[in-house]
Write an enzyme that holds these catalytic residues in place. Structure first.
Site, PDB file in Angstrom:
ATOM      1  N   HIS A 142     -12.109  -4.813   8.333  1.00  0.00           N
ATOM      2  CA  HIS A 142     -12.649  -4.636   7.054  1.00  0.00           C
ATOM      3  C   HIS A 142     -13.890  -3.950   6.879  1.00  0.00           C
ATOM      4  O   HIS A 142     -14.586  -4.159   5.951  1.00  0.00           O
ATOM      5  CB  HIS A 142     -12.519  -6.190   6.227  1.00  0.00           C
TER       6      HIS A 142
ATOM      7  N   GLU B 280       0.803  -1.284   0.063  1.00  0.00           N
ATOM      8  CA  GLU B 280      -0.009  -0.190   0.022  1.00  0.00           C
ATOM      9  C   GLU B 280       0.821   1.118   0.110  1.00  0.00           C
ATOM     10  O   GLU B 280       0.511   2.371  -0.717  1.00  0.00           O
ATOM     11  CB  GLU B 280      -1.023  -0.036   1.138  1.00  0.00           C
TER      12      GLU B 280
END
Ligand SMILES: Cc1ncc(C[n+]2csc(CCOP(=O)(O)OP(=O)(O)O)c2C)c(N)n1
Lengths: 325, 335
Positions: A129, A60
């Site tokens: 999540h 990321e």
């Protein structure tokens, strides 16, 4: 006119801009051949090829660093962070590098980039999540924060975000991905920093964002049958924030209820509340009430998650209680 | 581990003299910056490159004006070496309106886009993936620009380093990762906290790159090896990583006297000071003492003039405070 899902609108909005501007490129994990884990980017690789639509390693910091370096040298990258919870592993690039560098360099650099990410709960994915992180992004000077609530807005706000010369964090409510809407043909281009009044009432103003917008609308529908007529404002963009529309609509009804998916502390509604209290306090007829997810990590079980995120029922009862007290 | 040793090659005399001048200027600039700190003209922190000038000078000489430098907070030398004048850099350290960023960035964030200095970054490792992005943009647009990212030996244990290396390798990006191994992080010896002996070079093979170790106190060697890496990158053959052994003569930052370092170690490295060494090499190759003295006098005058010009700059005010958060030049977040 075609009926499109929220997820199909993402690909449509990106494709619209990639067709008109060669400098728009797209990168992320599983975004190319796989079409995105939420199938939000299906067809882009086929249309634009592997040079413009690139699959990345699970890195990321590299994804967002690359987007930043590309933006400062003339491209308009769109980067995907699969789940917004993952911002935590690359937040330096977002908060320290992308957001601050224009200011630090006295305007020598621009960062015309979009970071799009699946945000929020409703899918029973558990705490890592599912978080709604719009308040993380909103509190960083130098970031624009856009949160669409329907398929048409996805296209128009995506286009506006890509064309904008500043970095935009574009948060897509995962629980809306399969929602459908009639979408007009042709290019759609919207304006950042413009809230939308979706419903007009005389008794209370509900200010909502993202996945909470359809719930606020449903709640308003139900409240109307009980004689409480609500205005519903879709904020659409936290930065820039259309305070003019919010203040006008709150003054008109004299009551403000925010409906927020983010955990309570420092949620965007707290900022809205403070602005309203500062600037139209004497137009208020009753307390300002924030309806939020409690200040907890989100649980996985459907029964628990449904208790946590503001539901239509909770919005209705909260407003009812407050209006009748 | 394969280590590539390179004999100093014959770059032409004019260029060598220019590299000497550059190294000498960096030394004199940094020395003055330190004095200005002691005199309280430089208020915040600063990290000097005294002892490491051969790297900045050698790499810059190998770059084209259109190439990009990504520096760390220890970035005065890399900024100046790309041709940024001294006055705005001094003024930036002093927080003046005539500073490179009008005082809004400070010592650790020197940036001059017109000189290809694409920022100095103060979060360890962050600029490595950013340099990858610039390299990607060159690759995408089909220019032959190259990005060079400098970092210290202590920066090889942070995630961004590894993400950037892998990313650059798989995308075959025109980027050079340049490690200035000065043995120390802040106050900790890098070898005490690093699993391998050569912090950058020993990691190269993990990313399919050649392991390259050079003498960072030899500007010619830096120039030669960097030139080759840049040529490779321009040809589309992907990234390189270079580890240059060097030493900072002073402490980590500001007033740090660097007392944690053994005296013998300091003495050993002072004897390898890149500047007297390069000067001697020039004299031995036939450059005259008087020519060098003239260059040195020129540089000293430039440092003096730049110091005074920087001090004459204005104090930034409210107009600058609220400027350039956004591309429209302003800072408004609401209507
Ligand atoms: C992420 C992060 N962690 C810690 C620091 C504090 N810090 C600044 S410089 C430094 C030492 C870095 O050493 P090295 O990479 O060898 O570079 P040098 O200072 O020797 O040039 C540390 C720990 C930082 N700036 N960023």
């Amino acid at each position: 006119m075609a009926q499109l899902t929220f997820r199909e609108s993402i690909a449509r909005g990106i494709a619209q801009e990639m067709r008109r501007d060669e400098s728009v490129v797209f990168l992320g994990e599983d975004v190319g051949a796989a079409g995105g884990v939420f199938k939000g980017t299906v067809g882009l690789l086929e249309e634009f090829g592997g040079i413009r639509v690139r699959d990345t390693p699970i890195s990321e910091q590299a994804i967002l660093g690359a987007a930043m370096g590309a933006a400062m040298t003339g491209l308009r990258p769109i980067a995907e962070i699969m789940f917004s919870d993952f911002f935590a592993v690359c937040w330096d690039i977002v908060a320290n590098e992308i957001a601050k560098s224009r200011y630090m360099t006295n305007g020598q650099m621009s960062f015309p980039l979009v970071i799009r990410s699946g945000n929020g709960g409703g899918l029973r994915f558990g705490a890592q999540h599912s978080q709604s992180v719009e308040n993380w992004a909103m509190m960083i000077p130098g970031l624009k924060v856009v949160v669409p609530s329907n398929a048409v807005d996805v296209i128009g706000l995506m286009a506006a975000s890509i064309r904008d010369n500043d970095p935009v964090v574009f948060l897509e409510a995962k629980s809306l991905y399969s929602s459908k809407m009639d979408v007009p043909d042709g290019d759609i281009v919207d304006t950042l920093g413009s809230a939308k009044v979706l419903r007009q009432g005389s008794d209370a103003t509900l200010v909502a964002l993202g996945a909470m917008v359809p719930r606020a609308l449903d709640a308003a529908e139900e409240l109307a049958t009980n004689g409480i007529n609500c205005t519903v404002v879709d904020v659409r963009s936290l930065v820039p924030l259309d305070t003019a529309t919010i203040l006008r609509e709150v003054s008109a009804t004299g009551r403000l209820f925010t409906v927020e998916e983010n955990p309570r502390l420092c949620g965007w509604g707290a900022e809205v509340t403070s602005i309203v209290a500062d600037e139209v306090f004497y137009d208020l007829d009753g307390p300002i009430v924030r309806i939020t997810t409690p200040h907890i990590p989100l649980p996985a079980a459907d029964a628990l998650e449904d208790l946590a995120i503001p539901s239509v029922e909770r919005i209705v009862t909260t407003i009812h209680k407050s209006m009748n007290s | 581990m394969a280590s590539t040793k390179v004999a100093p090659a014959q770059s032409d005399v004019a260029q060598k003299i220019a590299m000497y001048k550059s190294q000498f200027a960096l030394r004199q600039f940094e020395t003055r910056a330190y004095d200005l700190f002691l005199e309280n003209y430089v208020k915040g922190t600063s990290h000097l490159s005294i002892g490491q000038e051969a790297i900045a000078a050698g790499v810059a000489a190998a770059m084209r004006p259109t190439d990009w430098t990504f520096a760390t907070y220890r970035g005065h030398a890399h900024t100046l070496a790309r041709g940024v004048p001294m006055t705005p850099v001094f003024a930036e350290l002093m927080g003046r309106t005539n500073g490179l960023m009008a005082g809004k960035g400070g010592s650790m964030h020197l940036t001059s886009v017109e000189h290809g200095v694409m920022g100095s970054y103060a979060i360890i490792g962050a600029h490595l993936p950013i340099a990858c992005g610039a390299a990607w943009s060159a690759q995408y647009r089909g220019t032959d620009q190259v990005a060079v990212a400098f970092f210290g030996d202590g920066s090889v244990n942070i995630g961004a380093f590894h993400e950037a290396l892998n990313f650059a390798a798989v995308w075959k990006l025109p980027v050079i990762f340049f490690c200035e191994n000065n043995l120390w992080m802040e106050y900790t010896r890098t070898s005490d906290v690093t699993a391998v002996v050569n912090p950058a070079a020993d990691r190269a093979s993990a990313y399919g790159l050649e392991s390259i170790i050079i003498d960072g106190n030899d500007a010619d060697e830096v120039y030669e090896v960097t030139s080759r890496a840049i040529a490779r990158a321009r040809a589309g053959d992907g990234p390189s990583m270079i580890e240059a052994k060097t030493y900072r003569h002073g402490g980590h930052s500001r007033a740090d006297p660097g007392k944690y370092r053994p005296a013998e170690e300091i003495a050993e490295w002072m004897a390898k000071d890149p500047i007297p060494r390069y000067r001697l090499r020039l004299l031995e190759s036939g450059v005259s003492e008087s020519e060098l003295l003239e260059i040195e006098a020129q540089v000293n005058a430039e440092v003096d003039d730049a110091t005074e010009a920087a001090k004459a700059g204005g104090v930034p005010g409210e107009d600058l405070l609220m400027k350039d958060v956004w591309a429209d030049g302003g800072a408004a977040w609401r209507n």
